[in-house]
Scaffold this motif. Structure first.
Motif, short mmCIF file in Angstrom:
data_model
loop_
_atom_site.label_atom_id
_atom_site.label_comp_id
_atom_site.label_asym_id
_atom_site.label_seq_id
_atom_site.Cartn_x
_atom_site.Cartn_y
_atom_site.Cartn_z
N ALA A 121 0.94 -3.71 13.42
CA ALA A 121 1.19 -2.42 12.76
C ALA A 121 0.85 -2.53 11.29
O ALA A 121 1.70 -2.36 10.42
N SER A 122 -0.41 -2.82 11.01
CA SER A 122 -0.85 -2.90 9.62
C SER A 122 -0.65 -1.56 8.93
O SER A 122 -0.82 -0.50 9.54
N THR A 123 -0.29 -1.61 7.66
CA THR A 123 -0.09 -0.37 6.90
C THR A 123 -1.31 0.53 6.96
O THR A 123 -1.19 1.76 7.03
N ILE B 118 0.85 -1.18 0.00
CA ILE B 118 0.00 0.00 0.00
C ILE B 118 0.89 1.24 0.00
O ILE B 118 1.76 1.39 0.86
N GLN B 119 0.69 2.11 -0.98
CA GLN B 119 1.51 3.30 -1.15
C GLN B 119 0.69 4.56 -0.94
O GLN B 119 -0.53 4.56 -1.05
N LEU C 169 4.64 1.73 4.67
CA LEU C 169 5.60 0.92 5.41
C LEU C 169 6.23 -0.05 4.41
O LEU C 169 5.57 -0.51 3.48
N GLU C 170 7.49 -0.39 4.60
CA GLU C 170 8.14 -1.29 3.66
C GLU C 170 7.50 -2.67 3.67
O GLU C 170 7.43 -3.35 2.65
N PHE C 171 7.01 -3.09 4.84
CA PHE C 171 6.37 -4.40 4.97
C PHE C 171 4.93 -4.21 5.45
O PHE C 171 4.68 -3.52 6.44
N GLY C 172 4.01 -4.82 4.75
CA GLY C 172 2.60 -4.60 5.05
C GLY C 172 2.05 -5.43 6.18
O GLY C 172 0.88 -5.24 6.55
N ASP C 173 2.85 -6.35 6.74
CA ASP C 173 2.31 -7.22 7.77
C ASP C 173 3.15 -7.20 9.05
O ASP C 173 3.29 -8.21 9.73
#
Length: 838
Positions: free
Chosen positions: A138-140, A122-123, A130-134
């Motif tokens: 701390a979900s994006t 997600i951008q 966030l670089e990592f979505g999971d």
């Protein structure tokens, strides 16, 4: 500083230092001329799509499957939840109960083994939130909001997403801000009619000069929300600003954003279930309606716990999920010597808090006391107006006779700061009778992950209206087994899951693409190589060795050590574990598109990408805690392969896209699930998955009538499981065969009326494929009335039929108690708004 990061920064600075020529502002020139003088920032045609591709093109000329939603459509959907916006796009499956802190999002049947968005990046304005979505807790979606400053949302499924961004093998979703092209402002005030939540949104864009424009927008909200908590569970907002300076050969844009917002975590709540696993019937339990009640309460506002240095602190449970972001970004694009160079850079300071009420077990109140304190044990209130009173009739407590043996999950998201930079150059060459487009770029990012996690067990009643209270358990001899409702300052019987992460992830990726178009035929290929470095320290007794995970601590400072205080979960701060490994992998994508006729095209594509593993790999046999190295280098990332073919048609108000797809992946993860009794379990999974299906998307427009449709049919299965061979061939949990969306509307100058419909067919609650989770159809009508120019009155009714709809059921089978915990959608929610445009 790492030499690769220095290289990225140098490239960025070099672009910003390139010689440019400002327009002569002394010459009178209309706005249209000013825009025409910026060839590097053209106003893209309506059908152009720019996310996850080398060059923005009409979708009928692109070998990708993509969709977009603009800000006006989001208003009509009737929700501000990021995940619910995504759920209105074909191919994307989003699990949310209406807020952004606890969500799960995936795409095209790829597994949803945990929360977050592992395979979907997600951008915001072209760079990852966030670089990592999971990242755990701390979900994006927690660090992103929609408001009137949003222009549109673009999503690419599969295709070149794996080569034009890192950690995005399934797809990309880009939330694109307005940049002041349209002069004027908007103020919108909205309020719940059957719930307490007020919100103010604003946006203003315009020109500061002939070559400088800006956009300023944001929102603020406050109130209890659509479900009862007994206090203002929603509170906060954001403000966003961007300023664009145009030149003869390009532009420079500065972005800034500040977000500080809190919202409740609508997690698992108790529901009744009867019948059989294959044909269950779900309903509400007495005295508690999951459509409008929560486990948040004015009487369960705080708990004692330990911070990251093992010092006693007070947790404010009313914070729910709080998100804080302060970011600044710089974007530039210039045409130089036949090349178009662009660079995006952003630094974001990110932090927050995660609170979740979960369940270890739901028990009859009359049985819970002897279960924890032996025969003759009693119960009494530990908070609220009845504090100290004995519960004389446990069997009739709140009409349901239930107590929750609860699990309070709290995480201090101390630092999730990131820096990202994406530099690329492209050029179109005349080759033979066609055009060859070449692109080369370099991406660099740094993602911090500092998190202090602790889990506590407690006891409380199940009461409606935000009136739940802590309950103490008293042994027959008068000795309290709990302290203020807390059964254990950790997980009873173990010191596990008291953890602290202090990690840093560096990602670097050169990439490139070629596309040759001759006549109606376009053939393209792209390649990316990601290499990363992970470093840092971890703390937790379950890293093994001689680490001690519990200690006696006087939490309430009363001078005595109670039973719960004898084994408080602590961090072994003098015995850190290590994180220290590197990885690298290649991604590629090959596609062909043929424009059969002006309104018709066909395409095919094959792609291979991957998703690097984030912190969920730790506290498992996959990492040597002493050296920080991986025990198996293959655990560093999970590959994703996809094939797709489709047809696109657009003519005379009719747009139809159909895409068949196949995807496969390997996933190594932690999955929080449940056994047949409904008890929470944590599983270490190592599986292979595959999925195949078809996506359909359509838009029909005729005069004032329009109908937007989307549907995704998917057949997914577990191909291999190293821990449990009996699961092979099963359908992954929560994977329905069909998800669908529809928005019919009638729009004229003075009013708009329509409805948004979303739904799914049934799925399985867990991977064992026993208990069915019912599907649902949610109908949400909307009306907009424009009595005079500049004023719009709106009414949205989410879930107008008050459907009891299930996002997730946390049980593998129907338990003997007939009560499970589940995450549900909110019931009927009515919101009115007035919008002023000027």
């Amino acid at each position: 500083m790492n030499h690769r990061l220095r290289f990225a920064l140098a490239a960025s600075c070099a672009l910003f230092a390139l010689p440019v020529h400002a327009q002569d502002t002394a010459k009178p020139a209309p706005e249209q001329a000013a825009r025409k003088a910026s060839p590097a920032e053209p106003q893209a045609p309506k059908q152009a799509f720019t996310t996850g591709v080398a060059k923005g093109r009409d979708l009928l000329d692109s070998a990708i499957s993509a969709s977009s939603i603009d800000e006006d459509q989001i208003q009509k959907i009737g929700t501000r939840s990021i995940a619910e916006v995504l759920g209105n796009m074909p191919g994307i499956r989003a699990e949310t109960a209406g807020t952004d802190g606890l969500t799960a999002v995936t795409i095209r049947g790829l597994p949803m083994a945990a929360d977050g968005s592992k395979f979907l990046q997600i951008q915001e304005d072209g760079l990852p939130v966030l670089e990592f979505g999971d990242i755990h807790f701390a979900s994006t979606t927690a660090f992103l909001r929609t408001d009137l400053s949003l222009s549109q949302v673009q999503a690419i499924r599969g295709g070149s997403a794996s080569t034009f961004a890192s950690n995005s093998p399934g797809g990309l979703v880009n939330f694109i801000s307005k940049t002041g092209e349209q002069e004027g402002g908007t103020l919108q005030l909205s309020s719940g009619l059957n719930h307490e939540l007020g919100r103010a949104d604003f946006n203003y864009g315009g020109r500061l000069s002939k070559t400088v424009r800006f956009n300023l927008g944001g929102f603020y909200r406050q109130g209890e929300g659509p479900r009862a908590t007994g206090y203002d569970a929603f509170k906060g907002g954001q403000i966003k600003l961007n300023v664009t300076k145009t030149f003869n050969n390009g532009y420079v844009r500065l972005y800034a954003k500040y977000l500080d917002d809190r919202e409740p975590n609508y997690a698992m709540v108790p529901v009744a279930v009867r019948g059989t696993n294959a044909d269950p019937t779900y309903g509400t339990i007495a005295g508690f309606d999951p459509r409008k009640d929560t486990l948040y309460s004015r009487y369960r506002s705080s708990l004692l716990a330990l911070d990251g240095n093992n010092n006693v602190t007070n947790l404010d449970l009313r914070q729910g999920n709080r998100s804080k972001v302060a970011s600044v970004g710089l974007e530039a694009q210039f045409d130089i010597a036949g090349w178009t160079f662009s660079n995006r850079a952003r630094f974001a300071q990110i932090s927050g808090t995660y609170n979740e009420n979960s369940s270890m077990a739901l028990l009859p109140a009359a049985a819970l006391a002897p279960a924890f304190a032996g025969p003759g044990a009693t119960l009494r209130y530990a908070s609220g107006p009845k504090t100290g009173q004995t519960i004389a009739s446990p069997a009739s407590l709140n009409g349901n006779g239930l107590l929750m043996y609860g699990l309070e999950i709290h995480s201090d998201l101390e630092k999730l700061d990131n820096f990202t930079n994406d530099f690329r150059g492209s050029r179109v060459w005349g080759v033979g009778r066609g055009k060859l487009t070449t692109t080369a770029g370099f991406y660099a990012s740094s993602q911090a992950m500092v998190q202090n996690l602790h889990l506590l067990t407690d006891v409380f009643d199940i009461a409606p209206g935000g009136n739940s209270a802590f309950v103490d358990v008293i042994a027959a001899n008068g000795t309290p087994v709990t302290q203020g409702g807390v059964l254990n300052y950790g997980i009873r019987g173990t010191g596990a899951y008291r953890r602290r992460y202090d990690l840093d992830y560096r990602v670097f990726a050169p990439y490139g693409s070629v596309n040759y178009q001759v006549g109606a035929l376009s053939v393209g290929a792209s390649l990316r190589y990601d290499f990363g470095k992970v470093s840092g320290t971890l703390y937790g007794s379950d890293l093994g060795g001689t680490r001690v995970g519990t200690a006696p601590i006087d939490m309430n400072r009363d001078g005595a050590i109670s039973l719960p205080e004898r084994t408080v979960a602590v961090l072994p701060l003098s015995q850190p574990g290590a994180a220290n490994y590197s990885y690298g992998y290649a991604s590629y994508s090959l596609g062909v598109n043929y424009r059969v006729a002006e309104p018709l095209s066909v395409f095919a594509r094959y792609s291979r990408g991957a998703r690097a593993t984030a912190e969920r790999i730790y506290f498992s046999p996959a990492v040597n805690s002493a050296s920080g190295a991986l025990t198996d280098p293959a655990m560093a990332y999970g590959p994703v392969k996809q094939a797709e073919a489709g047809v696109k048609f657009r003519k005379d108000g009719v747009t139809l896209f159909a895409t068949g797809f196949w995807a496969s992946t390997s996933d190594k993860n932690l999955q929080i699930g449940a056994d047949a009794t409904g008890a929470t379990v944590v599983l270490q999974i190592d599986r292979d998955y595959s999925a195949k299906g078809i996506e359909l998307e359509g838009l029909f427009e005729h005069g004032p009538l329009s109908l937007r449709l989307g549907a995704t049919y998917t057949k997914a299965k577990i191909d291999a499981d190293k821990a449990d061979k009996t699961l092979v061939g099963n359908t992954p949990r929560h994977q329905p065969d069909l998800i669908f969306q529809a928005t019919p509307q009638f729009e004229v100058k003075t009013f708009t009326i329509g409805t948004n419909v979303i739904g799914t067919t049934s799925s399985f609650a867990q991977d064992g494929n026993l208990l069915k989770q019912p599907g649902y159809t949610i109908v949400s009508p909307f009306v907009q009335v424009r009595p005079v120019n500049g004023i719009q009155l709106g009414l949205n009714v989410y879930n107008v039929f008050d459907k009891l709809a299930f996002v997730s059921v946390n049980s593998a089978a129907i338990p003997a108690s007939g009560v499970v915990t589940a995450q549900t959608l909110t019931g009927r929610t009515i919101t009115a708004s007035v919008r002023f445009s000027f």
